[in-house]
Design an enzyme around this catalytic site. Sequence first.
Site, mmCIF file in Angstrom:
data_model
loop_
_atom_site.group_PDB
_atom_site.id
_atom_site.type_symbol
_atom_site.label_atom_id
_atom_site.label_comp_id
_atom_site.label_asym_id
_atom_site.label_seq_id
_atom_site.Cartn_x
_atom_site.Cartn_y
_atom_site.Cartn_z
ATOM 1 N N LYS A 30 40.748 37.749 -0.631
ATOM 2 C CA LYS A 30 40.121 37.096 0.408
ATOM 3 C C LYS A 30 39.872 37.943 1.705
ATOM 4 O O LYS A 30 40.896 38.655 2.196
ATOM 5 C CB LYS A 30 41.172 35.798 1.034
ATOM 6 C CG LYS A 30 41.552 34.905 -0.161
ATOM 7 C CD LYS A 30 42.406 33.689 0.268
ATOM 8 C CE LYS A 30 43.653 34.446 0.563
ATOM 9 N NZ LYS A 30 44.791 33.194 0.879
ATOM 10 N N THR A 55 43.402 28.314 12.822
ATOM 11 C CA THR A 55 43.200 28.314 11.233
ATOM 12 C C THR A 55 44.532 28.218 10.526
ATOM 13 O O THR A 55 44.510 28.935 9.472
ATOM 14 C CB THR A 55 42.532 29.718 11.198
ATOM 15 O OG1 THR A 55 43.431 30.714 11.580
ATOM 16 C CG2 THR A 55 41.115 29.743 11.741
ATOM 17 N N GLY A 69 47.258 27.340 7.983
ATOM 18 C CA GLY A 69 47.275 26.768 6.885
ATOM 19 C C GLY A 69 45.940 27.307 5.897
ATOM 20 O O GLY A 69 45.662 26.588 5.177
ATOM 21 N N THR A 70 45.043 28.088 6.050
ATOM 22 C CA THR A 70 43.817 28.227 5.350
ATOM 23 C C THR A 70 44.121 28.740 4.229
ATOM 24 O O THR A 70 43.655 28.229 3.098
ATOM 25 C CB THR A 70 43.236 29.343 6.266
ATOM 26 O OG1 THR A 70 42.871 29.281 7.572
ATOM 27 C CG2 THR A 70 41.923 29.591 5.447
ATOM 28 N N GLY A 71 45.131 29.574 4.088
ATOM 29 C CA GLY A 71 45.375 30.113 2.516
ATOM 30 C C GLY A 71 46.264 29.027 1.736
ATOM 31 O O GLY A 71 45.877 28.856 0.615
ATOM 32 N N CYS A 72 47.068 28.253 2.285
ATOM 33 C CA CYS A 72 47.497 27.058 1.362
ATOM 34 C C CYS A 72 46.489 26.216 1.055
ATOM 35 O O CYS A 72 46.572 25.608 -0.195
ATOM 36 C CB CYS A 72 48.499 26.391 2.282
ATOM 37 S SG CYS A 72 49.886 27.333 2.984
#
Length: 264
Positions: free
Chosen positions: A173, A204, A206-209
Amino acid sequence: MKPLVLTVAGSDSGGGAGIQADLKTMLALGVHGMSVVTAVTAQNSLGVQGAWELPAEAVRAQYRSVVDDIGVQAVKTGMLASAELVETVAELLAGTDAPAVVDPVGISKHGDSLLADSALDAVRTHLLPEATVATPNLDEVTQLTGVRVDSEDGLREAAAAVLSYGPRWVLIKGGHLPGDAVDLLTDGSEEHWLRAPRHDNRHTHGTGCTLASAIAAHLAMGRSVPEAVTAAKEYVTGAIAAGFALGGGIGPVDHGWALRRGTY
């Protein structure tokens, strides 16, 4: 019956990341979400004020309870905190006939450590080999491999370094790089470059989860890895664009944006 997806992750009391984000994502995408809680955090828009991991026995019991009775078509892992929990979850994944999306969570959005240094080797040697798709951000790539990426040209080197630990696919990412949000998905032979416009929105959390859970949801629907990742990227890009203020710091992405627009 709805596709069944299990998240194995920590709880975010602020509701923006962790199992809360995972379950919201799964609901938005039309799959049935289930959860194994690995840790409890005291967390809000300003950061992580405390974290308490659960015993490995409790994690194993939750996992077996869900998988043995209900079954699962995809598993997503997030915050695993310690080497013991990493090894426990890797062992459980090895015995489960379902794709696994491994988000090797190491550092929170606010820079708080969510993984003990002693657990990094367990992630490399036990967890990553069980991953259908691993989804590290650039900080996590550096944590795991020592490779530092400061431009798009470095994404291939990062991907090769992570693939050397055994996941079938890796999604590097590149959201922390300047310019468009560029990610590289590769299995070492084929490459998929995913680009999206960068939204000027600081909210932003929580983007990865959210991205990893969306990938798991689409895999559970029977999509291929490239199809699942492409669809998940589209969903999370919309969620970032709709992110909203919450508390005094960084607010969460909006998991329900597509439901309101009738996109999914």
